[in-house]
Write a protein that holds these residues in place. Structure first.
Motif, PDB file in Angstrom:
ATOM      1  N   PRO A   1       0.838  -1.211   0.000  1.00 29.58           N
ATOM      2  CA  PRO A   1       0.000   0.000   0.000  1.00 29.58           C
ATOM      3  C   PRO A   1       0.870   1.256   0.000  1.00 29.58           C
ATOM      4  CG  PRO A   1      -0.771  -1.575   1.637  1.00 29.58           C
ATOM      5  CD  PRO A   1       0.548  -2.095   1.154  1.00 29.58           C
ATOM      6  N   VAL A   2       0.407   2.268  -0.699  1.00 28.75           N
ATOM      7  CA  VAL A   2       1.175   3.507  -0.839  1.00 28.75           C
ATOM      8  C   VAL A   2       0.440   4.618  -0.100  1.00 28.75           C
ATOM      9  CG1 VAL A   2       2.212   5.140  -2.433  1.00 28.75           C
ATOM     10  CG2 VAL A   2       1.986   2.741  -3.093  1.00 28.75           C
ATOM     11  N   PRO A   3       0.901   5.014   1.078  1.00 24.90           N
ATOM     12  CA  PRO A   3       0.245   6.120   1.777  1.00 24.90           C
ATOM     13  C   PRO A   3       0.684   7.463   1.205  1.00 24.90           C
ATOM     14  CG  PRO A   3       2.069   5.332   3.066  1.00 24.90           C
ATOM     15  CD  PRO A   3       2.001   4.442   1.853  1.00 24.90           C
ATOM     16  N   VAL A   4      -0.226   8.397   1.211  1.00 24.72           N
ATOM     17  CA  VAL A   4       0.159   9.758   0.827  1.00 24.72           C
ATOM     18  C   VAL A   4       0.970  10.390   1.952  1.00 24.72           C
ATOM     19  CG1 VAL A   4      -0.702  12.038   0.214  1.00 24.72           C
ATOM     20  CG2 VAL A   4      -1.841  10.001  -0.668  1.00 24.72           C
TER      21      VAL A   4
ATOM     22  N   THR B   1       5.589   5.980   9.452  1.00 28.95           N
ATOM     23  CA  THR B   1       6.394   4.762   9.580  1.00 28.95           C
ATOM     24  C   THR B   1       7.036   4.332   8.268  1.00 28.95           C
ATOM     25  OG1 THR B   1       4.415   3.408   9.243  1.00 28.95           O
ATOM     26  CG2 THR B   1       5.003   3.955  11.524  1.00 28.95           C
ATOM     27  N   THR B   2       6.368   4.552   7.155  1.00 30.77           N
ATOM     28  CA  THR B   2       6.921   4.192   5.849  1.00 30.77           C
ATOM     29  C   THR B   2       6.930   5.424   4.958  1.00 30.77           C
ATOM     30  OG1 THR B   2       4.746   3.565   4.989  1.00 30.77           O
ATOM     31  CG2 THR B   2       6.077   1.819   6.021  1.00 30.77           C
ATOM     32  N   ARG B   3       7.699   5.329   3.897  1.00 29.05           N
ATOM     33  CA  ARG B   3       7.790   6.456   2.979  1.00 29.05           C
ATOM     34  C   ARG B   3       6.517   6.583   2.167  1.00 29.05           C
ATOM     35  NH1 ARG B   3      11.710   6.972  -2.322  1.00 29.05           N
ATOM     36  NH2 ARG B   3      10.968   9.019  -2.981  1.00 29.05           N
ATOM     37  N   GLY B   4       5.901   7.742   2.245  1.00 31.59           N
ATOM     38  CA  GLY B   4       4.695   7.985   1.476  1.00 31.59           C
ATOM     39  C   GLY B   4       4.996   8.723   0.192  1.00 31.59           C
ATOM     40  N   LEU B   5       3.944   9.241  -0.423  1.00 30.65           N
ATOM     41  CA  LEU B   5       4.090   9.961  -1.685  1.00 30.65           C
ATOM     42  C   LEU B   5       4.397  11.450  -1.504  1.00 30.65           C
ATOM     43  CD1 LEU B   5       1.214   8.459  -3.874  1.00 30.65           C
ATOM     44  CD2 LEU B   5       3.673   8.014  -4.049  1.00 30.65           C
TER      45      LEU B   5
END
Length: 271
Positions: free
Chosen positions: A187-190, A194-198
């Protein structure tokens, strides 16, 4: 026509206006041909016209004949200001300089990460593997080309050299990076903690678009070119060129649709 009185300063004269009617001037007594002589008659003849010396009149404090008259042929048009003449724009040039240097340095560092593994980057081998996992053909060539464009265009952006070309090239790379993220399996968060988003890619893209349509400003190597303060169509032209190149590269070397919602595509979330 001029006249003077006896005893007057020879440098001072009195200007008499010409008239359009005869002026009878009798001869004064005692003059040659005056009263009592054969020439004792009135005359309407004016002195013969000839060149008039105004130098003494100018020296005596009168009108300076060497200066241009306040009337006459005047220019019918006003020359426009040249394009090189750039008015003051407050702190806009400073803001564009800060934006260029910051974004250019960060993207140049990302190019060093991809090419040489500096700053904790993956290097050519790691970046090649990432592109291979993303479904690209000729991944190693793309990895070298992408890292080189990111490094060179980042330096050009810092210097402010050929800014529309550099900004458009970096915008194309950022767009391809967003497409790679959207076609991944995770999944790609904006926005995410915690994780790299857009959001970094979106900010980079917005900075490139801003520089395309505002120009690099006067604090740049492009300051003598029109696109430094008045991009006009250069931003649109390079935007279209890079968009076409990026779309063709994606279509022929990857082939997936980053906008399709299939079971394999990664959904975009808000956080």
């Amino acid at each position: 026509m001029t006249s003077s009185k006896p005893g007057d300063d020879p440098a001072r004269t009195e200007i008499l206006h010409d008239v359009d009617y005869p002026l009878d001037v009798p001869d004064a007594p005692g003059r040659e041909g005056g009263s009592g002589g054969a020439g004792d008659t009135a005359t309407t003849a004016f002195p013969a016209a000839g060149p008039t010396d105004y130098s003494q009149f100018a020296e005596s404090g009168g009108y300076d004949m060497s200066a241009p008259l306040p009337f006459g042929d005047q220019p019918a048009t006003i020359e426009p200001a040249t394009r090189d003449t750039i008015g003051r724009r407050g702190t806009i040039d400073l803001g564009l300089f800060v934006l260029r240097v910051t974004v250019g340095i960060l993207l140049a560092m990302r190019g060093l990460q991809k090419l040489f593994g500096m700053f904790g980057g993956p290097g050519i081998d790691g970046f090649t593997q990432t592109l291979t996992d993303s479904g690209f053909d000729h991944a190693r060539i793309l990895a070298i080309a992408g890292g080189a464009v990111e490094l060179v265009a980042g330096v050009m952006l810092v210097v402010g050299l050929a800014t529309p070309v550099a900004a458009a090239g970096l915008l194309g790379l950022v767009g391809l990076g967003i497409a790679v993220r959207l076609t991944g399996t995770d999944p790609v968060p904006v926005l995410s903690d915690t994780t790299r988003g857009l959001e970094p890619s979106i900010l980079y893209a917005a900075a490139m678009v801003a520089l395309l349509f505002s120009g690099p400003g006067r604090w740049s190597a492009d300051r003598k070119w029109g696109w430094s303060h008045r991009p006009r169509f250069s931003g649109v032209v390079w935007l279209v060129i890079v968009a076409v190149i990026a779309a063709l590269a994606w279509y022929f070397l990857n082939g997936t649709n980053p906008l399709s919602s299939t079971a394999d595509s990664a959904p975009v979330t808000a956080g």
